[in-house]
Motif scaffolding. Structure first.
Motif, PDB file in Angstrom:
ATOM      1  N   ARG A  65     100.513 -15.766  52.290  1.00 32.01           N
ATOM      2  CA  ARG A  65     100.505 -17.184  52.658  1.00 32.01           C
ATOM      3  C   ARG A  65      99.837 -18.003  51.552  1.00 32.01           C
ATOM      4  NH1 ARG A  65      96.837 -20.334  54.959  1.00 32.01           N
ATOM      5  NH2 ARG A  65      95.508 -18.593  55.593  1.00 32.01           N
ATOM      6  N   ASN A  66      98.734 -17.490  51.006  1.00 31.78           N
ATOM      7  CA  ASN A  66      98.085 -18.179  49.895  1.00 31.78           C
ATOM      8  C   ASN A  66      99.017 -18.283  48.691  1.00 31.78           C
ATOM      9  OD1 ASN A  66      94.849 -18.765  49.869  1.00 31.78           O
ATOM     10  ND2 ASN A  66      95.402 -17.321  51.489  1.00 31.78           N
ATOM     11  N   GLN A  69     101.672 -20.948  49.295  1.00 26.33           N
ATOM     12  CA  GLN A  69     101.130 -22.296  49.107  1.00 26.33           C
ATOM     13  C   GLN A  69     101.032 -22.652  47.627  1.00 26.33           C
ATOM     14  OE1 GLN A  69      97.421 -21.991  51.264  1.00 26.33           O
ATOM     15  NE2 GLN A  69      98.336 -22.689  53.183  1.00 26.33           N
ATOM     16  N   THR A 222      87.179 -18.931  58.681  1.00 33.87           N
ATOM     17  CA  THR A 222      88.071 -19.388  59.739  1.00 33.87           C
ATOM     18  C   THR A 222      88.141 -20.907  59.639  1.00 33.87           C
ATOM     19  OG1 THR A 222      86.212 -19.471  61.292  1.00 33.87           O
ATOM     20  CG2 THR A 222      87.535 -17.448  61.260  1.00 33.87           C
ATOM     21  N   PRO A 223      89.170 -21.537  60.239  1.00 38.28           N
ATOM     22  CA  PRO A 223      89.244 -22.994  60.201  1.00 38.28           C
ATOM     23  C   PRO A 223      87.995 -23.614  60.821  1.00 38.28           C
ATOM     24  CG  PRO A 223      91.300 -22.047  60.976  1.00 38.28           C
ATOM     25  CD  PRO A 223      90.294 -20.935  60.950  1.00 38.28           C
ATOM     26  N   PRO A 224      87.537 -24.756  60.309  1.00 41.67           N
ATOM     27  CA  PRO A 224      88.151 -25.546  59.236  1.00 41.67           C
ATOM     28  C   PRO A 224      87.732 -25.133  57.824  1.00 41.67           C
ATOM     29  CG  PRO A 224      86.303 -26.729  60.141  1.00 41.67           C
ATOM     30  CD  PRO A 224      86.407 -25.463  60.959  1.00 41.67           C
ATOM     31  N   ALA A 226      88.316 -22.371  56.154  1.00 42.62           N
ATOM     32  CA  ALA A 226      89.418 -21.753  55.420  1.00 42.62           C
ATOM     33  C   ALA A 226      90.366 -22.805  54.860  1.00 42.62           C
ATOM     34  CB  ALA A 226      90.174 -20.785  56.327  1.00 42.62           C
ATOM     35  N   THR A 227      90.688 -23.800  55.678  1.00 43.46           N
ATOM     36  CA  THR A 227      91.591 -24.864  55.232  1.00 43.46           C
ATOM     37  C   THR A 227      90.992 -25.648  54.083  1.00 43.46           C
ATOM     38  OG1 THR A 227      92.490 -25.046  57.470  1.00 43.46           O
ATOM     39  CG2 THR A 227      92.891 -26.890  55.977  1.00 43.46           C
ATOM     40  N   ASP A 228      89.710 -25.987  54.206  1.00 43.88           N
ATOM     41  CA  ASP A 228      89.042 -26.729  53.146  1.00 43.88           C
ATOM     42  C   ASP A 228      88.981 -25.914  51.860  1.00 43.88           C
ATOM     43  OD1 ASP A 228      87.151 -29.143  52.468  1.00 43.88           O
ATOM     44  OD2 ASP A 228      86.071 -27.345  51.789  1.00 43.88           O
ATOM     45  N   GLU A 230      90.983 -23.485  50.823  1.00 43.34           N
ATOM     46  CA  GLU A 230      92.305 -23.390  50.209  1.00 43.34           C
ATOM     47  C   GLU A 230      92.677 -24.684  49.504  1.00 43.34           C
ATOM     48  OE1 GLU A 230      94.860 -22.209  53.393  1.00 43.34           O
ATOM     49  OE2 GLU A 230      93.835 -20.288  53.669  1.00 43.34           O
ATOM     50  N   HIS A 231      92.326 -25.807  50.100  1.00 43.53           N
ATOM     51  CA  HIS A 231      92.604 -27.104  49.479  1.00 43.53           C
ATOM     52  C   HIS A 231      91.822 -27.259  48.177  1.00 43.53           C
ATOM     53  CE1 HIS A 231      93.656 -31.348  49.247  1.00 43.53           C
ATOM     54  NE2 HIS A 231      92.378 -31.635  49.070  1.00 43.53           N
TER      55      HIS A 231
END
Length: 245
Positions: A65-66, A69, A222-224, A226-228, A230-231
């Motif tokens: 998935r990474n 992206q 884990t979110p949030p 992980a999302t941060d 990756e961004h």
């Protein structure tokens, strides 16, 4: 010198990313590489994705998935399965994983550099290469980036300096590319101090190094968080490999 054969990495132009999985021959043994190629004409910057100590298969969906992206953002991403069957056998406990890392870090680092050679050769023009490594993959990515000056950017998730390359060791690190280190302050597997040491060492060598700390996060986000993370990793690579501000 043994050649690395990446015949399956030819690009097919399409509206979406292309994927290819091949077993490559390197100077230290075979290595399975899955390429996630950005759409459209290149050359695209390349990013090597390195899995953690439990191997690729347990979290394959996460690593792929990474890579997806990154490809969607215009990078060619390569997920490397640098474990052989014996490495998988040694991945069952923390103790055997750490002992195996000490034995195998030199071979793995050379295998990755061999792949970088042919990844670069796929394009008529030289293109920048980055590495993103997770946990043990972060330690391994640090080892590769410290000795292979073609690596232009390094992202380390909850990793540090390999003991074999630490200050006072037989082969201390004397070179590093720009670095982004991402760590949770509740990590009990790789304490946050290991990440701080990596950042401080990189800065001492004259390279920019940023550390992002996630309060309450352990080993693996884990979110949030992980999302941060990756961004931030994507923005870092865009800045360092694409020149975006």
């Amino acid at each position: 010198m043994m050649a690395v054969i990446l015949g399956g990495f030819g690009r097919a132009f399409a509206d979406d990313i292309q994927t290819h999985e091949t077993t490559e021959v390197t100077s230290r043994g075979p290595l399975v590489v899955k390429a996630f190629l950005a759409a459209g004409p290149g050359p695209h910057p390349a990013i090597i994705v390195l899995h953690g100590s439990q191997g690729l298969e347990k979290y394959r969906n996460f690593y792929e998935r990474n890579a997806t992206q990154l490809a969607q953002a215009g990078f060619d991403a390569y997920v490397l399965n640098y474990y052989n069957e014996q490495d998988v056998a040694y991945s069952k406990t923390v103790e055997t994983r750490r002992a195996n890392f000490s034995r195998r870090i030199g071979d793995w680092a050379q295998m990755i550099s061999d792949v970088v050679t042919k990844v670069e050769a796929q394009e008529p023009k030289t293109r920048p290469v980055g590495i993103v490594g997770f946990s043990q993959g972060g330690y391994l990515g640090t080892a590769v980036a410290s000795q292979d000056k073609r690596i232009a950017a390094l992202v380390v998730y909850y990793g540090g300096i390999p003991p074999q390359r630490a200050a006072g060791s037989k082969h201390p690190i004397t070179h590093m590319p720009p670095l982004l280190e991402l760590h949770g302050d509740a990590d009990t597997v790789v304490p946050i101090e290991r990440g701080r040491e990596l950042v401080e060492m990189t800065r001492s060598l004259g390279q920019p190094a940023e550390m992002v700390v996630y309060p309450g996060a352990g080993h693996g986000f884990t979110p949030p968080a992980a999302t941060d993370a990756e961004h931030r990793a994507l923005e870092f690579f865009q800045k360092q490999l694409m020149g975006k501000k």
